[in-house]
Design a protein around this motif. Structure first.
Motif, PDB file in Angstrom:
ATOM      1  N   GLN A  30       0.831  -1.202   0.000  1.00  0.00           N
ATOM      2  CA  GLN A  30       0.000   0.000   0.000  1.00  0.00           C
ATOM      3  C   GLN A  30       0.867   1.255   0.000  1.00  0.00           C
ATOM      4  OE1 GLN A  30      -2.757   0.224   3.268  1.00  0.00           O
ATOM      5  NE2 GLN A  30      -3.658   2.120   2.555  1.00  0.00           N
ATOM      6  N   GLY A  31       0.529   2.195  -0.896  1.00  0.00           N
ATOM      7  CA  GLY A  31       1.250   3.457  -0.981  1.00  0.00           C
ATOM      8  C   GLY A  31       2.450   3.427  -1.903  1.00  0.00           C
ATOM      9  N   GLN A  32       2.879   2.248  -2.323  1.00  0.00           N
ATOM     10  CA  GLN A  32       4.010   2.142  -3.232  1.00  0.00           C
ATOM     11  C   GLN A  32       3.530   2.139  -4.682  1.00  0.00           C
ATOM     12  OE1 GLN A  32       5.824  -1.465  -1.470  1.00  0.00           O
ATOM     13  NE2 GLN A  32       7.590  -0.170  -1.021  1.00  0.00           N
ATOM     14  N   TRP A  33       4.470   2.288  -5.593  1.00  0.00           N
ATOM     15  CA  TRP A  33       4.188   2.262  -7.021  1.00  0.00           C
ATOM     16  C   TRP A  33       4.571   0.893  -7.564  1.00  0.00           C
ATOM     17  CZ3 TRP A  33       1.556   6.020  -9.538  1.00  0.00           C
ATOM     18  CH2 TRP A  33       1.379   7.225  -8.835  1.00  0.00           C
ATOM     19  N   LEU A 123      12.380   7.720 -16.283  1.00  0.00           N
ATOM     20  CA  LEU A 123      13.279   6.922 -15.463  1.00  0.00           C
ATOM     21  C   LEU A 123      13.828   7.755 -14.302  1.00  0.00           C
ATOM     22  CD1 LEU A 123      14.470   4.157 -15.140  1.00  0.00           C
ATOM     23  CD2 LEU A 123      16.319   4.808 -16.668  1.00  0.00           C
ATOM     24  N   GLU A 124      14.089   9.008 -14.538  1.00  0.00           N
ATOM     25  CA  GLU A 124      14.569   9.895 -13.465  1.00  0.00           C
ATOM     26  C   GLU A 124      13.514  10.031 -12.368  1.00  0.00           C
ATOM     27  OE1 GLU A 124      17.250  11.851 -11.333  1.00  0.00           O
ATOM     28  OE2 GLU A 124      17.691  11.006 -13.301  1.00  0.00           O
ATOM     29  N   GLN A 125      12.259  10.196 -12.735  1.00  0.00           N
ATOM     30  CA  GLN A 125      11.176  10.289 -11.750  1.00  0.00           C
ATOM     31  C   GLN A 125      11.015   8.981 -10.983  1.00  0.00           C
ATOM     32  OE1 GLN A 125       8.231  11.420 -14.683  1.00  0.00           O
ATOM     33  NE2 GLN A 125       7.980  13.447 -13.733  1.00  0.00           N
ATOM     34  N   VAL A 126      11.149   7.857 -11.682  1.00  0.00           N
ATOM     35  CA  VAL A 126      10.996   6.538 -11.058  1.00  0.00           C
ATOM     36  C   VAL A 126      12.021   6.352  -9.946  1.00  0.00           C
ATOM     37  CG1 VAL A 126      11.281   4.052 -11.479  1.00  0.00           C
ATOM     38  CG2 VAL A 126       9.879   5.426 -13.016  1.00  0.00           C
ATOM     39  N   ARG A 127      13.208   6.880 -10.125  1.00  0.00           N
ATOM     40  CA  ARG A 127      14.260   6.729  -9.119  1.00  0.00           C
ATOM     41  C   ARG A 127      13.875   7.348  -7.776  1.00  0.00           C
ATOM     42  NH1 ARG A 127      18.251   8.024 -13.716  1.00  0.00           N
ATOM     43  NH2 ARG A 127      18.899   5.938 -14.330  1.00  0.00           N
ATOM     44  N   ASN A 128      12.943   8.279  -7.787  1.00  0.00           N
ATOM     45  CA  ASN A 128      12.525   8.957  -6.559  1.00  0.00           C
ATOM     46  C   ASN A 128      11.236   8.397  -5.967  1.00  0.00           C
ATOM     47  OD1 ASN A 128      14.703  10.844  -6.614  1.00  0.00           O
ATOM     48  ND2 ASN A 128      13.630  11.934  -8.247  1.00  0.00           N
ATOM     49  N   LEU A 129      10.694   7.335  -6.561  1.00  0.00           N
ATOM     50  CA  LEU A 129       9.451   6.742  -6.084  1.00  0.00           C
ATOM     51  C   LEU A 129       9.725   5.551  -5.171  1.00  0.00           C
ATOM     52  CD1 LEU A 129       7.394   6.631  -9.416  1.00  0.00           C
ATOM     53  CD2 LEU A 129       7.198   8.317  -7.565  1.00  0.00           C
ATOM     54  N   THR A 132       7.468  -1.174  -5.476  1.00  0.00           N
ATOM     55  CA  THR A 132       7.351  -2.543  -4.983  1.00  0.00           C
ATOM     56  C   THR A 132       8.597  -3.315  -5.426  1.00  0.00           C
ATOM     57  OG1 THR A 132       6.249  -3.377  -6.953  1.00  0.00           O
ATOM     58  CG2 THR A 132       4.837  -2.458  -5.200  1.00  0.00           C
ATOM     59  N   PRO A 133       8.898  -4.417  -4.763  1.00  0.00           N
ATOM     60  CA  PRO A 133      10.089  -5.192  -5.162  1.00  0.00           C
ATOM     61  C   PRO A 133      10.070  -5.663  -6.618  1.00  0.00           C
ATOM     62  CG  PRO A 133       9.330  -5.898  -3.008  1.00  0.00           C
ATOM     63  CD  PRO A 133       8.295  -4.956  -3.538  1.00  0.00           C
ATOM     64  N   PHE A 134       8.924  -6.128  -7.111  1.00  0.00           N
ATOM     65  CA  PHE A 134       8.863  -6.585  -8.500  1.00  0.00           C
ATOM     66  C   PHE A 134       9.043  -5.434  -9.481  1.00  0.00           C
ATOM     67  CE2 PHE A 134       6.074 -10.444  -7.240  1.00  0.00           C
ATOM     68  CZ  PHE A 134       7.195 -11.160  -6.878  1.00  0.00           C
ATOM     69  N   ALA A 135       8.477  -4.276  -9.182  1.00  0.00           N
ATOM     70  CA  ALA A 135       8.647  -3.115 -10.052  1.00  0.00           C
ATOM     71  C   ALA A 135      10.119  -2.695 -10.082  1.00  0.00           C
ATOM     72  CB  ALA A 135       7.772  -1.956  -9.585  1.00  0.00           C
ATOM     73  N   ALA A 136      10.745  -2.597  -8.915  1.00  0.00           N
ATOM     74  CA  ALA A 136      12.153  -2.199  -8.858  1.00  0.00           C
ATOM     75  C   ALA A 136      13.033  -3.186  -9.627  1.00  0.00           C
ATOM     76  CB  ALA A 136      12.611  -2.095  -7.406  1.00  0.00           C
TER      77      ALA A 136
END
Length: 154
Positions: A30-33, A123-129, A132-136
């Motif tokens: 919950q709360g993660q991307w 990709l730059e924005q993703v680095r600051n989110l 979830t482990p699978f997304a990362a």
């Protein structure tokens, strides 16, 4: 401690050097991307489940799926005041938009289930989110092997 196993399907979707993610509304993440996707229904084939989940969470249809990996994580979290262990198994797919896909018209509002809405991120924005482990894992593996680019089948 309660223990559960959850099997799901998740897809990495890129467009114009951006990654599509959903904001988790509930559960251990919950709360993660996260990558669009989710649980298989009884008797459902993984690809059919992923098509269904992506359409429910993002509105996207007309997609081409290619299996990328299968991964497993154990997550400890508290659900309704009780500690739980979740054995999360994910079938991870690379999702390619087709000419009929409409990536500029995704659903950004909550789906009433698991997603608070979807959005495209560089990709730059993703680095600051908070991912979830699978997304990362999927994003890191994908960006190591290929540069993110606009991919389309005609």
């Amino acid at each position: 401690m309660n223990r559960y196993t959850h099997i799901g399907v998740y897809g990495l979707i890129t467009w114009e050097q951006k990654i599509l993610l959903i904001h988790k509304a509930r559960g251990a993440y919950q709360g993660q991307w996260d990558l669009p996707g989710g649980r298989l229904e009884f008797g459902e084939k993984p690809e059919a489940a992923l098509h269904r989940e992506i359409e429910e969470e993002t509105g996207l249809t007309h997609l081409h799926l290619m299996i990328f990996s299968a991964e497993s994580r154990v997550v400890e979290w508290v659900h309704q005041g009780e500690p739980e262990e979740l054995h999360h198994i994910g079938m991870l797919y690379d999702v390619i938009l087709t000419a009929a896909s409409q990536p500029d018209q995704i659903k950004k509002e909550p789906d009433g289930e698991d997603s608070l809405g979807a959005d495209w991120f560089t990709l730059e924005q993703v680095r600051n989110l908070s991912l979830t482990p699978f997304a990362a894992y999927t994003i890191s593996q994908s960006t190591e092997s290929t540069a993110l680019c606009h991919r389309q089948l005609y």
